[in-house]
Write a protein that holds these residues in place. Sequence first.
Motif, mmCIF file in Angstrom:
data_model
loop_
_atom_site.group_PDB
_atom_site.id
_atom_site.type_symbol
_atom_site.label_atom_id
_atom_site.label_comp_id
_atom_site.label_asym_id
_atom_site.label_seq_id
_atom_site.Cartn_x
_atom_site.Cartn_y
_atom_site.Cartn_z
ATOM 1 N N PHE A 181 7.975 15.109 -14.941
ATOM 2 C CA PHE A 181 6.789 14.254 -14.878
ATOM 3 C C PHE A 181 5.515 15.034 -15.210
ATOM 4 C CE2 PHE A 181 9.365 11.488 -11.889
ATOM 5 C CZ PHE A 181 9.459 10.425 -12.774
ATOM 6 N N ASN A 182 5.454 16.285 -14.813
ATOM 7 C CA ASN A 182 4.270 17.104 -15.113
ATOM 8 C C ASN A 182 4.138 17.417 -16.598
ATOM 9 O OD1 ASN A 182 3.312 17.325 -12.463
ATOM 10 N ND2 ASN A 182 4.626 19.091 -12.018
ATOM 11 N N ALA A 183 5.247 17.351 -17.328
ATOM 12 C CA ALA A 183 5.246 17.737 -18.746
ATOM 13 C C ALA A 183 4.918 16.592 -19.687
ATOM 14 C CB ALA A 183 6.613 18.326 -19.114
ATOM 15 N N ILE A 184 4.788 15.372 -19.181
ATOM 16 C CA ILE A 184 4.587 14.221 -20.065
ATOM 17 C C ILE A 184 3.382 13.401 -19.604
ATOM 18 C CG2 ILE A 184 7.041 14.053 -20.653
ATOM 19 C CD1 ILE A 184 7.237 11.776 -18.633
ATOM 20 N N ASN A 185 2.962 12.508 -20.480
ATOM 21 C CA ASN A 185 1.910 11.546 -20.158
ATOM 22 C C ASN A 185 2.457 10.143 -20.376
ATOM 23 O OD1 ASN A 185 -0.449 13.417 -19.739
ATOM 24 N ND2 ASN A 185 0.081 13.956 -21.853
ATOM 25 N N VAL A 186 2.151 9.239 -19.457
ATOM 26 C CA VAL A 186 2.602 7.854 -19.604
ATOM 27 C C VAL A 186 1.413 6.920 -19.459
ATOM 28 C CG1 VAL A 186 4.944 8.329 -18.775
ATOM 29 C CG2 VAL A 186 3.172 7.636 -17.143
ATOM 30 N N GLY A 187 1.533 5.771 -20.101
ATOM 31 C CA GLY A 187 0.458 4.791 -20.006
ATOM 32 C C GLY A 187 0.407 4.115 -18.647
ATOM 33 N N THR A 188 1.596 3.783 -18.106
ATOM 34 C CA THR A 188 1.666 3.060 -16.835
ATOM 35 C C THR A 188 2.764 3.651 -15.963
ATOM 36 O OG1 THR A 188 1.003 0.996 -17.943
ATOM 37 C CG2 THR A 188 1.934 0.797 -15.738
ATOM 38 N N ALA A 189 2.445 3.891 -14.711
ATOM 39 C CA ALA A 189 3.457 4.227 -13.709
ATOM 40 C C ALA A 189 3.656 3.004 -12.818
ATOM 41 C CB ALA A 189 3.025 5.421 -12.866
ATOM 42 N N VAL A 190 4.909 2.613 -12.614
ATOM 43 C CA VAL A 190 5.228 1.504 -11.712
ATOM 44 C C VAL A 190 5.959 2.108 -10.523
ATOM 45 C CG1 VAL A 190 6.437 -0.679 -11.423
ATOM 46 C CG2 VAL A 190 5.337 -0.140 -13.607
ATOM 47 N N LEU A 191 5.357 1.953 -9.350
ATOM 48 C CA LEU A 191 5.782 2.673 -8.166
ATOM 49 C C LEU A 191 6.249 1.701 -7.097
ATOM 50 C CD1 LEU A 191 5.791 5.551 -6.873
ATOM 51 C CD2 LEU A 191 3.447 5.089 -6.110
ATOM 52 N N GLY A 192 7.500 1.875 -6.649
ATOM 53 C CA GLY A 192 7.965 1.151 -5.472
ATOM 54 C C GLY A 192 7.478 1.857 -4.224
ATOM 55 N N ALA A 193 7.598 1.189 -3.075
ATOM 56 C CA ALA A 193 7.051 1.765 -1.849
ATOM 57 C C ALA A 193 7.819 1.270 -0.641
ATOM 58 C CB ALA A 193 5.579 1.394 -1.709
ATOM 59 N N ASP A 194 7.828 2.092 0.398
ATOM 60 C CA ASP A 194 8.315 1.666 1.712
ATOM 61 C C ASP A 194 7.158 1.196 2.578
ATOM 62 O OD1 ASP A 194 11.152 2.237 1.425
ATOM 63 O OD2 ASP A 194 10.552 4.336 1.350
ATOM 64 N N GLY A 195 5.944 1.564 2.182
ATOM 65 C CA GLY A 195 4.753 1.111 2.879
ATOM 66 C C GLY A 195 3.533 1.291 2.006
ATOM 67 N N PHE A 196 2.535 0.410 2.180
ATOM 68 C CA PHE A 196 1.282 0.545 1.449
ATOM 69 C C PHE A 196 0.175 -0.042 2.305
ATOM 70 C CE2 PHE A 196 -1.205 -0.643 -2.684
ATOM 71 C CZ PHE A 196 -2.059 0.429 -2.473
ATOM 72 N N ALA A 227 5.610 -4.154 -4.470
ATOM 73 C CA ALA A 227 6.144 -4.132 -3.108
ATOM 74 C C ALA A 227 6.113 -5.532 -2.521
ATOM 75 C CB ALA A 227 5.333 -3.179 -2.233
ATOM 76 N N ASP A 228 7.223 -5.964 -1.927
ATOM 77 C CA ASP A 228 7.221 -7.273 -1.280
ATOM 78 C C ASP A 228 6.355 -7.226 -0.024
ATOM 79 O OD1 ASP A 228 8.968 -6.929 1.267
ATOM 80 O OD2 ASP A 228 10.206 -6.034 -0.309
ATOM 81 N N GLY A 229 6.061 -8.397 0.508
ATOM 82 C CA GLY A 229 5.099 -8.503 1.600
ATOM 83 C C GLY A 229 5.464 -7.742 2.850
ATOM 84 N N SER A 230 6.758 -7.476 3.070
ATOM 85 C CA SER A 230 7.168 -6.752 4.273
ATOM 86 C C SER A 230 6.680 -5.308 4.267
ATOM 87 C CB SER A 230 8.696 -6.773 4.410
ATOM 88 O OG SER A 230 9.324 -5.978 3.416
ATOM 89 N N LYS A 231 6.315 -4.785 3.104
ATOM 90 C CA LYS A 231 5.879 -3.385 2.996
ATOM 91 C C LYS A 231 4.366 -3.222 3.153
ATOM 92 C CE LYS A 231 10.135 -2.628 1.679
ATOM 93 N NZ LYS A 231 10.424 -2.351 0.271
ATOM 94 N N ILE A 232 3.629 -4.313 3.051
ATOM 95 C CA ILE A 232 2.164 -4.223 3.044
ATOM 96 C C ILE A 232 1.645 -4.049 4.467
ATOM 97 C CG2 ILE A 232 0.035 -5.320 2.297
ATOM 98 C CD1 ILE A 232 2.083 -4.512 0.074
ATOM 99 N N GLY A 233 0.848 -2.997 4.657
ATOM 100 C CA GLY A 233 0.352 -2.663 5.982
ATOM 101 C C GLY A 233 1.242 -1.693 6.725
ATOM 102 N N LYS A 234 2.435 -1.438 6.215
ATOM 103 C CA LYS A 234 3.356 -0.494 6.852
ATOM 104 C C LYS A 234 3.042 0.933 6.402
ATOM 105 C CE LYS A 234 5.691 -3.722 8.881
ATOM 106 N NZ LYS A 234 7.022 -4.150 8.411
ATOM 107 N N VAL A 235 3.378 1.899 7.255
ATOM 108 C CA VAL A 235 3.172 3.310 6.950
ATOM 109 C C VAL A 235 4.483 4.049 7.189
ATOM 110 C CG1 VAL A 235 1.894 5.405 7.486
ATOM 111 C CG2 VAL A 235 0.749 3.179 7.628
ATOM 112 N N ALA A 236 5.022 4.673 6.153
ATOM 113 C CA ALA A 236 6.230 5.485 6.270
ATOM 114 C C ALA A 236 5.845 6.963 6.389
ATOM 115 C CB ALA A 236 7.155 5.247 5.077
ATOM 116 N N LEU A 237 6.843 7.830 6.403
ATOM 117 C CA LEU A 237 6.640 9.239 6.742
ATOM 118 C C LEU A 237 5.707 9.982 5.794
ATOM 119 C CD1 LEU A 237 7.483 11.825 8.342
ATOM 120 C CD2 LEU A 237 9.363 12.053 6.679
#
Length: 273
Positions: A181-196, A227-237
């Motif tokens: 990942f450090n060696a390349i450039n991308v236009g868009t990163a799509v990131l899943g999450a356990d919390g946001f 992220a689906d609604g169950s992840k919003i407001g949650k905080v993981a490790l």
Amino acid sequence: MLIFMATAYSTSTVAELGGSPKRSRRMAGILDTIAERGEVSLGELTQQFDSSAATLRRDLTVLADQGLITRTHGGAKAAGSLAELPVALRDTRFQDAKRRIARAAAGQIPRERHAIALSGGTTTAGVARELTGHADLTIVTNSLSIASLAAPYPRLRIVMTGGILRPQSLELVGVLAEGTFNAINVGTAVLGADGFSAAAGVTTHDETEARTNHAMVAKAQRTIVVADGSKIGKVALAQMADTSSIDMLITDDSADPDQLDQLRAAGVTVVVA
């Protein structure tokens, strides 16, 4: 060879942890119940899931063999944290919401001449499915599931990182993945999450996975969290990205409106699919 071996692992994992969508949903429900109550009896499970005691004993045996629960006399209890479901069971939860989110995210991606990075996860895998009709698109990922899903489509160029395989998520993590990942450039990163959340940013259960995904976000021109609604407001490790580095969140209408307002106030564009 690495992709072949990991794909075989994924197939066996699905067979062991569920077999059929109905059984996978039931087993995910069992884990949710045990996570909520701490301990549950076989009788309570038979009433809740309208299944025979023999069927549920087999389910509990599989979950115990995976180290997800501990069997007790007449039932089961939590074995440590049940925060992170195995990928084979995660795919059965919130399916309609994840499809809507994935479709909306794919609509944000140019149809030609674009490089996109995808983290692992069932929602990001849904985004990959929606992108299979795009032309001249480069997908950079550390997810074996996503690479296998996109591989049959010749108009998609797949770049995989190296790294150490996490069996819970079928992602490659660590310094080799970060180096890619450090060696390349991308236009868009799509990131899943356990919390946001606005205060904690985008978080996940594993610190090594967090560092790998942080490297992905750092080299992207923009980052979209799915992220689906169950992840919003949650905080993981572990934090993958702070809120200031996120351009857009795509979620569903089950998300807490107050949490969404906080994210908007922090400068994140919020799309409810």
